[in-house]
Every structure is written in C-alpha cells, then in structure tokens.
Write a protein that holds these residues in place. Structure first.
Motif, mmCIF file in Angstrom:
data_model
loop_
_atom_site.group_PDB
_atom_site.id
_atom_site.type_symbol
_atom_site.label_atom_id
_atom_site.label_comp_id
_atom_site.label_asym_id
_atom_site.label_seq_id
_atom_site.Cartn_x
_atom_site.Cartn_y
_atom_site.Cartn_z
ATOM 1 N N ARG A 1 0.834 -1.199 0.000
ATOM 2 C CA ARG A 1 0.000 0.000 0.000
ATOM 3 C C ARG A 1 0.861 1.239 0.000
ATOM 4 N N ARG A 2 1.824 1.227 0.936
ATOM 5 C CA ARG A 2 2.699 2.399 1.066
ATOM 6 C C ARG A 2 3.527 2.602 -0.186
ATOM 7 N N LEU B 1 -9.772 3.469 2.807
ATOM 8 C CA LEU B 1 -9.817 4.744 3.536
ATOM 9 C C LEU B 1 -8.426 5.359 3.642
ATOM 10 N N SER B 2 -7.413 4.514 3.839
ATOM 11 C CA SER B 2 -6.086 5.069 4.088
ATOM 12 C C SER B 2 -5.407 5.549 2.812
ATOM 13 N N MET B 3 -5.718 4.944 1.669
ATOM 14 C CA MET B 3 -4.967 5.277 0.457
ATOM 15 C C MET B 3 -5.566 6.409 -0.366
ATOM 16 N N SER B 4 -6.859 6.612 -0.253
ATOM 17 C CA SER B 4 -7.566 7.379 -1.279
ATOM 18 C C SER B 4 -7.657 8.868 -0.985
ATOM 19 N N ASP B 5 -7.559 9.674 -2.035
ATOM 20 C CA ASP B 5 -7.913 11.085 -1.903
ATOM 21 C C ASP B 5 -9.434 11.198 -1.789
ATOM 22 N N ARG B 6 -10.111 10.474 -2.674
ATOM 23 C CA ARG B 6 -11.575 10.420 -2.607
ATOM 24 C C ARG B 6 -12.026 9.008 -2.922
ATOM 25 N N LEU B 7 -13.239 8.691 -2.482
ATOM 26 C CA LEU B 7 -13.808 7.376 -2.752
ATOM 27 C C LEU B 7 -15.233 7.524 -3.263
ATOM 28 N N LEU B 8 -15.637 6.505 -4.009
ATOM 29 C CA LEU B 8 -17.024 6.438 -4.450
ATOM 30 C C LEU B 8 -17.624 5.169 -3.869
ATOM 31 N N VAL B 9 -18.743 5.299 -3.203
ATOM 32 C CA VAL B 9 -19.429 4.108 -2.696
ATOM 33 C C VAL B 9 -20.560 3.770 -3.652
ATOM 34 N N PHE B 10 -20.470 2.561 -4.167
ATOM 35 C CA PHE B 10 -21.363 2.027 -5.169
ATOM 36 C C PHE B 10 -22.318 1.048 -4.507
#
Ligand SMILES: Nc1ncnc2c1ncn2[C@@H]1O[C@H](COP(=O)(O)OP(=O)(O)OP(=O)(O)O)[C@@H](O)[C@H]1O
Ligand SMILES: [Mg+2]
Length: 332
Positions: free
Chosen positions: A171-172, A196-205
C-alpha cells in the motif's frame, strides 16, 4: 483527467451501472468501494475500454475515448493476479509493450532500466515471475504500465493475494510511487482500511448506483445515506427503545459507531445500563457485544482496566457520544 458523463453500462439486458457522472483529477487516488457484484470491475473495464458503454461519454486527458479501443487509450490495468508472462524475465515483461510499439532497442533498454529502478526491482531483472514474491510481481505489473508513459493506472484488487504485512508495505509503496510519478489511480478494493487510508476520494457504489463520493473522513463521519453508514466501517442501528430514551425522532434511522460507546466513568450522569453478552479481545481494542433493553449494541473500547475484567452476564454502565449519532430522516 478522467471524466465520465452520464455513463451507463449493460451486459445484455442487465444494467450494471446506472447513469453516472464523475470527474477524477490529474494525480488523484480515487477508489471504488462497494459490495461484491455492484459493478466495480465493470467500471474499471469501461474506463480501460474492455467493456463498451451503453450510453454516455468517457474522456481521458481531455480526449473523448468513448469509442476508442482499449489499446489506444493509454490506460494501464494492474490485475489481482498481475497477468505477467510466465516464460519471460522481469526485464522482458516490462519491455514487451515497448517492443510491440516498435521502439528502438536503445530506447527500450534505457526506459526499462529507468523504470525497473524507479519501482525498485532492478536487482531482480533477469528472474522469471515464478521466482518473485507477490510484492515483487506487483511491482513488475506496475512497471509494465508505467514504462509506456501511462498516466492512468487502474488497480483491480491488486493486493488481495498478499498477507497482511506485505499488503501494508505494498500500500505504502503504491502510494509513494504514485506521489513520485504523479499518475492518476483508480483503485478497487474490498478492504476498508486500505480504501480509507490510500484514497484522496472514494465512491461508494451500491447495485450500480452512486451512494456517495467524498473523502474517507466525509464517508465515515458524515455519510449521506444509511447504506454508506453501514457499509463504511461498522455501525449500530439504534433500536426503537434506545431511540426513545435518547429522544430521537422515532421515524428516523439512527446509527452509532461502536467506538462512540464506552464504559461510563463512576458516577456519570445519564449512563445507560446494559448486559454484556460477549467480549472479544483483539489486542489494542476490545469489542463488547451488549444488550440494552433487549436491543443489541456493539461497543469498541481501548483494551485496558475498564474492560479487562468484563465477562458475559455482567451488567455495565455505558455512556455514548450523542453528537456522533448519524440520523437519517425517514424516506418521504
Ligand atoms: N461478462 C459479463 N457478462 C454478464 N454479466 C456480467 C459480466 N461481468 C460481470 N457481470 C455481472 O455484472 C455485475 C457486476 O459485476 P462486477 O464484476 O463489475 O462486480 P464487482 O463490483 O467487481 O464485484 P466483486 O467485488 O465481486 O469483484 C454482476 O452482477 C456480474 O454478475
Ligand atoms: Mg470485481
């Protein structure tokens, strides 16, 4: 960088993605999150050009690619199994795309060296994939896309084959590479912490429909819908009896995350009395499965003296963070 305008996707009669509009910025790390079968892989494939859209328009770097074939889209995909050529060495795997593109030998040599160095597998350059660890194979898979000058990388659960420790390292590494090289990443994972830790933004589908787009903190702390509240992290649905005691609107759906419940300090006013049903010690935290007036409730506490002696059947006094209750008005 990537723009979807009213994109819908079907397999035959089955609508998998309902009209969806979305802008992903240059260099953004964007994650698709949702239950199995909700259409995440399908979305990635549509961006890459492996699945045609039923309607709408896809732009990449300002170009309309809606009807452009996959090999002309300048988009790389890193699959879960990495899809490396088993009979080729690391170097040959990474060089393959440049050879197909008929670049000169000198250029191929130079570019492959540079990328192997960037992703930190230069020392393994003459090994076959079978002789690499999962993490090293992953780096080869990323190198293969980066060497083509690709600015958009799509990752479909690339870490799910790896054990927890390597996974965390990878991940890192992916994040560090992405920051250094500035590519735009669209990432799919089932792992919430990863997302949650990696993303600038997320989309929940959910079933081909967008529930919410936002930062990790927005999704977790101020979910737009009950689905997002339940799906991202865990949440107690507050039962009717507790809702009444708290004076909440009985028609609304109310949720409280387990970390917002704790054993009340001695003498605390308006503490709630509950029965312990089960205690799960998982290292730094302890999960309590409680019963409050016949309604189940989960609490997550830091392991320590307040919870270390609790046993099923015992009665405890609880306090909760009222201001952390997520309340959703009843659907009109
Ligand atoms: N080639 C195909 N033909 C017909 N239906 C398909 C095809 N590929 C996927 N589907 C269906 O489309 C829906 C979405 O599938 P998709 O693979 O995008 O889900 P996903 O969100 O990636 O799920 P998972 O988390 O399990 O990987 C599912 O109902 C699936 O059965
Ligand atoms: Mg999938």
């Amino acid at each position: 960088m990537i723009s979807l305008d009213n994109v819908s996707i079907k397999y035959g009669d089955l609508t998998v993605v309902r009209p969806l509009s979305l802008e992903i910025g240059q260099g953004e790390f964007f994650t698709l999150l949702g239950p199995s079968g909700c259409g995440k892989t399908t979305m990635l494939r549509a961006i890459a050009g492996f699945v045609p859209v039923a309607g709408g328009r896809i732009e990449i770097a300002g170009k309309d690619v809606t009807h452009v074939p996959a090999e002309k889209r300048d988009v790389g995909i890193v699959f879960q199994n990495y899809a490396l050529f088993p009979h080729m060495s690391v170097r040959e795997n990474v060089a393959f795309g440049l050879k197909v593109a008929r670049r000169s030998r000198a250029e191929i040599g130079r570019e492959v060296d540079r990328i192997l160095d960037v992703v930190g597998i230069a020392a393994q350059h003459d090994k076959k994939p079978a002789a690499l660890s999962g993490g090293q194979q992953q780096r080869v898979a990323i190198a293969r896309s980066l060497v083509m000058g690709t600015e958009v990388l799509l990752f479909d659960e690339p870490l799910s084959n790896l054990d927890a420790q390597i996974r965390d390292d990878m991940r890192r590494e992916i994040k560090a590479l992405q920051r250094e090289l500035g590519f735009t990443a669209v990432f799919v994972t089932h792992d919430q912490e990863e997302a949650l830790s990696m993303s600038d933004r997320l989309l929940v589908f959910n079933a081909g429909q967008v529930e919410q787009i936002g930062t990790a903190r927005e999704l977790y702390e101020t979910p737009d819908t009950p689905f997002v509240c339940r799906f991202v992290g865990s949440a107690n649905r507050i039962g009717p009896r507790l809702a009444q005691r708290l004076g909440l609107d009985p028609g609304a759906e109310a949720y409280l995350r387990p970390e917002h419940l704790r054993i009340a300090p001695a003498g605390a006013a308006d503490a709630l009395s509950a029965t312990v049903r089960d205690v799960d010690y998982v290292g730094p935290i302890t999960r309590l499965y409680l019963d409050l007036d016949g309604e189940p409730l989960q609490a997550q506490c830091f392991s320590g003296p307040a919870v270390s002696d609790l046993a099923p059947g015992q009665t405890v006094r609880l306090s909760l963070d009222r201001d952390r209750i997520n309340l959703f008005a009843a659907a009109a």
